[in-house]
Design an enzyme around this catalytic site. Structure first.
Site, PDB file in Angstrom:
ATOM      1  N   GLU A   1       0.827  -1.207   0.000  1.00  0.00           N
ATOM      2  CA  GLU A   1       0.000   0.000   0.000  1.00  0.00           C
ATOM      3  C   GLU A   1       0.857   1.251   0.000  1.00  0.00           C
ATOM      4  OE1 GLU A   1      -4.034   1.848   2.029  1.00  0.00           O
ATOM      5  OE2 GLU A   1      -2.954   0.257   3.068  1.00  0.00           O
TER       6      GLU A   1
ATOM      7  N   PHE B   1      -8.975  -9.732  -0.424  1.00  0.00           N
ATOM      8  CA  PHE B   1      -8.701 -11.033  -1.021  1.00  0.00           C
ATOM      9  C   PHE B   1      -9.454 -11.149  -2.345  1.00  0.00           C
ATOM     10  CE2 PHE B   1      -7.930 -13.392   3.283  1.00  0.00           C
ATOM     11  CZ  PHE B   1      -6.721 -12.741   3.407  1.00  0.00           C
TER      12      PHE B   1
ATOM     13  N   HIS C   1      -9.280  -5.387  12.160  1.00  0.00           N
ATOM     14  CA  HIS C   1      -9.802  -5.455  10.790  1.00  0.00           C
ATOM     15  C   HIS C   1     -11.253  -5.912  10.831  1.00  0.00           C
ATOM     16  CE1 HIS C   1     -10.266  -5.806   6.642  1.00  0.00           C
ATOM     17  NE2 HIS C   1      -9.142  -6.415   6.311  1.00  0.00           N
TER      18      HIS C   1
END
Length: 415
Positions: free
Chosen positions: A315, A401, A342
């Site tokens: 990132e 994902f 998360h």
């Protein structure tokens, strides 16, 4: 951006998160650097390698739902209803649009995995006759969107977004497009997930995605050299999106504008990002361009920032590619997952809310527990303490994902 497209603004927000059961409490704790990570309480994790989670605490669905609704819904749907109720109440939007002009776009990464896990135990322990007749409607990933639509009589589209960690962000982005192109005037959007259960946690552990730290102060470590996996979280966040002219005509308080949306796929690997981070960079670039970005504007990036080795390095590369090296270093970047863990399909929705609060308040939430520098992560991640800063444009990144990448751009509203 095409001038004929309608502008999309936000008039209500809600959140149920590991750091607060309302948006006000959530935002207050994020700015204070308070995290919601602790030992798992939702099931017995004694034999699990990962024993920490960012759970929603003291949540009572009876505050938002009657007994029968609760018995027929998974926790992820209950959290979604709570966040949506908060957002709709703040917006005051009900009664201002025809039902067929109101839609729901609501994401989830996993859906009713708690129900699936529980009913699967029943199947093998007590036989098929003991499986709940509500298993299917409780577990399916569209049910949060459907229940919100039923509650508020939204007779336009009621669509789930199921794109792993991008789910909340994609739901918002696709809702923006629906309003821009005239398919709806009002959309309730966001994301929800509740996967802190035996099956969900075991699955993430065995793919080596979770931090196995026993110390809540050293578990969720975005951009830190010590990072070794994410902490699973849960929760929901919701936003009421409206056509700008519709919001103005009814005298709504406008919180901010969603000015850009970028969406791409790495088309590379089911869990790992492309090493050059080109997919994430393209999503950011699309959002920036759609938002009318000028190179001299002050930027805050709410990073996906999971605390996994590959995500944070990749990132950082994506941000530098999209903004350019110099601008990337001059921008403020932080990961609120350092505090919330998360939240999977809810993450992008909550982080969109965070961006709007940044524009509203001028406060930048920190990346807490950032103590050891990583040469591969060398931007200004607002370490450990919130800062005050005026920004012109906020970007929220979500990377999931399946190679999914989404970026949302936000601005203060100008007439």
């Amino acid at each position: 951006m095409n001038e004929q497209l309608r502008r999309v603004v936000v008039t209500g927000m809600g959140a149920v998160s590991p750091v607060g059961n309302t948006l006000a409490d959530t935002w207050d704790n994020l700015i204070k650097g308070v995290h919601g990570i602790g030992p798992i309480t939702l099931f017995d994790a004694t034999d699990y390698k990962a024993t920490l989670a960012a759970e929603v605490k003291d949540f009572n669905p009876r505050d938002y739902m009657d007994k029968q609704e609760i018995l027929r819904s998974d926790r992820y749907s209950q959290l979604a209803i709570a966040a949506a109720t908060q957002a709709v109440e703040e917006s005051g939007v009900l009664g201002s649009a025809a039902p067929e002009r109101m839609a729901v776009y609501f994401g989830t990464g996993i859906g009713g995995v708690t129900t699936i896990t529980r009913e699967h135990h029943k199947l093998f322990e007590k036989g098929p006759g003991r499986v709940s007749p509500y298993l299917v409607p409780m577990m399916i990933a569209n049910m949060a969107a459907g229940m919100i639509a039923i509650r508020y009589n939204c007779q336009g589209a009621a669509m789930p977004s199921v794109t792993a960690c991008d789910s909340g962000a994609n739901a918002i982005g696709e809702a923006v497009r629906a309003i821009r192109h005239g398919y709806a005037d009002v959309v309730i959007s966001g994301g929800s997930d509740a996967a802190v259960n035996e099956c969900g946690v075991a699955g993430f552990i065995n793919m080596h995605a979770l931090s196995t730290s026993k110390d809540p102060e050293a578990a969720s470590l975005p951009f830190d050299a010590r990072r070794a996996g994410f902490v699973i979280g849960e929760g929901a966040a919701a936003l009421v999106l409206e056509d700008y002219e519709h919001a103005v005509s009814r005298g709504a308080k406008i919180i901010g504008e969603i000015s850009g949306y970028g969406v791409t796929c790495d088309a590379y690997h089911i869990t790992s990002p492309r090493p050059d981070a080109s997919g994430g960079a393209r999503a950011m670039t699309q959002a920036l361009e759609e938002s009318g970005y000028r190179g001299d504007e002050r930027i805050y990036v709410n990073a996906h920032g999971t605390g996994t080795p590959l995500n944070d390095k990749g990132e950082t590369i994506a941000i530098k590619t999209a903004l350019g090296e110099e601008k990337a270093h001059a921008s403020l970047v932080s990961s609120t997952k350092s505090m919330t863990g998360h939240m999977l399909g809810a993450a992008g929705a909550l982080e969109a809310v965070v961006c709007l609060k940044v524009l509203e308040t001028g406060w930048i939430p920190p990346t807490i527990h950032l103590l050891e520098a990583d040469p591969d992560c060398d931007l200004n991640y607002v370490p450990n303490q919130a800062v005050q800063a005026e920004v012109d444009l906020c970007i929220s990144n979500s990377l999931g994902f399946g190679g999914h990448n989404a970026s949302l751009a936000f601005r203060k509203v100008k007439a």
